[in-house]
Design a protein around this motif. Sequence first.
Motif, mmCIF file in Angstrom:
data_model
loop_
_atom_site.group_PDB
_atom_site.id
_atom_site.type_symbol
_atom_site.label_atom_id
_atom_site.label_comp_id
_atom_site.label_asym_id
_atom_site.label_seq_id
_atom_site.Cartn_x
_atom_site.Cartn_y
_atom_site.Cartn_z
ATOM 1 N N LEU A 40 0.827 -1.214 0.000
ATOM 2 C CA LEU A 40 0.000 0.000 0.000
ATOM 3 C C LEU A 40 0.857 1.258 0.000
ATOM 4 C CD1 LEU A 40 -2.666 -1.131 2.642
ATOM 5 C CD2 LEU A 40 -2.956 -1.050 0.161
ATOM 6 N N LEU A 41 1.891 1.257 0.821
ATOM 7 C CA LEU A 41 2.732 2.444 0.949
ATOM 8 C C LEU A 41 3.582 2.680 -0.295
ATOM 9 C CD1 LEU A 41 3.915 2.121 4.674
ATOM 10 C CD2 LEU A 41 2.109 3.584 3.737
ATOM 11 N N ARG A 42 4.038 1.613 -0.918
ATOM 12 C CA ARG A 42 4.942 1.764 -2.065
ATOM 13 C C ARG A 42 4.225 2.006 -3.388
ATOM 14 N NH1 ARG A 42 9.589 -2.644 -2.294
ATOM 15 N NH2 ARG A 42 9.977 -1.403 -4.182
ATOM 16 N N THR A 43 2.962 1.615 -3.469
ATOM 17 C CA THR A 43 2.237 1.752 -4.740
ATOM 18 C C THR A 43 1.111 2.780 -4.694
ATOM 19 O OG1 THR A 43 0.629 0.002 -4.218
ATOM 20 C CG2 THR A 43 2.713 -0.679 -5.262
ATOM 21 N N GLY A 44 0.728 3.203 -3.496
ATOM 22 C CA GLY A 44 -0.405 4.113 -3.386
ATOM 23 C C GLY A 44 -1.726 3.445 -3.709
ATOM 24 N N SER A 45 -1.765 2.132 -3.615
ATOM 25 C CA SER A 45 -2.970 1.378 -3.954
ATOM 26 C C SER A 45 -3.972 1.381 -2.797
ATOM 27 C CB SER A 45 -2.610 -0.063 -4.336
ATOM 28 O OG SER A 45 -1.813 -0.660 -3.333
ATOM 29 N N ARG A 46 -5.186 0.973 -3.120
ATOM 30 C CA ARG A 46 -6.266 0.904 -2.144
ATOM 31 C C ARG A 46 -6.901 -0.483 -2.179
ATOM 32 N NH1 ARG A 46 -3.860 4.833 -1.104
ATOM 33 N NH2 ARG A 46 -4.634 6.922 -0.614
ATOM 34 N N ILE A 47 -7.552 -0.853 -1.081
ATOM 35 C CA ILE A 47 -8.090 -2.203 -0.929
ATOM 36 C C ILE A 47 -9.559 -2.278 -1.339
ATOM 37 C CG2 ILE A 47 -8.624 -4.050 0.712
ATOM 38 C CD1 ILE A 47 -6.332 -2.902 2.463
ATOM 39 N N ILE A 48 -9.852 -3.226 -2.227
ATOM 40 C CA ILE A 48 -11.226 -3.626 -2.540
ATOM 41 C C ILE A 48 -11.346 -5.068 -2.055
ATOM 42 C CG2 ILE A 48 -13.004 -3.853 -4.306
ATOM 43 C CD1 ILE A 48 -11.804 -1.053 -4.180
#
Length: 205
Positions: A40-48
């Motif tokens: 999450l921190l390295r990609t800026g992704s979010r959880i679905i």
Amino acid sequence: ASCIPDKNLHAIFLDIDGVLIKGSRTRYSSSCVKNLREILLRTGSRIILSSNHRMFTKHQKNFKNTLKKHQIDLEFFVGQTDFPENVSEYRTGSRERRIRLILKYLKDHPEISTWVAIDDLKLNLPKRNFVLTENSDGLTKEKAQKVIDLFLEQQKKKRKVTNVESKSITKNDPSSNKKTRVDSSSDSNDNDNDNDNDNDNDNDN
């Protein structure tokens, strides 16, 4: 249900059993959750959430508490795939059902620009969008790095496409050339207001 944070979302479709919970255990693996945090921190992704845990209030609450325990802000959790529409949906294979619901979510949310599904079920999804975990090992550092690599690769391709489209628009935009000609003519007139049209043309060249 979802709470999309922006128009350029990097999404993780997340399973829990076999990813954050190893094997037949009932408790979350601290190391697996830490590996998720790194993604999450390295990609800026979010959880679905695509796991069956999404369908039970108790499990959802436990999931959120686990995120907070590992210093993962709940803003990283932005949604979940839909519930099956009817009882007959449950009779289909879990793999097929999960794939269908992930693809439906993508169709309903065009703001998702890059995505990766993490699951211990072998889903028939493009290789660039899927990481398979071992049920007994969960989300290891190696698997987490693979997820990161897939996101970075997708984001790199998106930037290339955007740059190409931007150059194409600029090249084909007549207004940009027109503006350049007007500015050049203006400069010529500033230098010598007494020049005739032939001299103006020479100055433009």
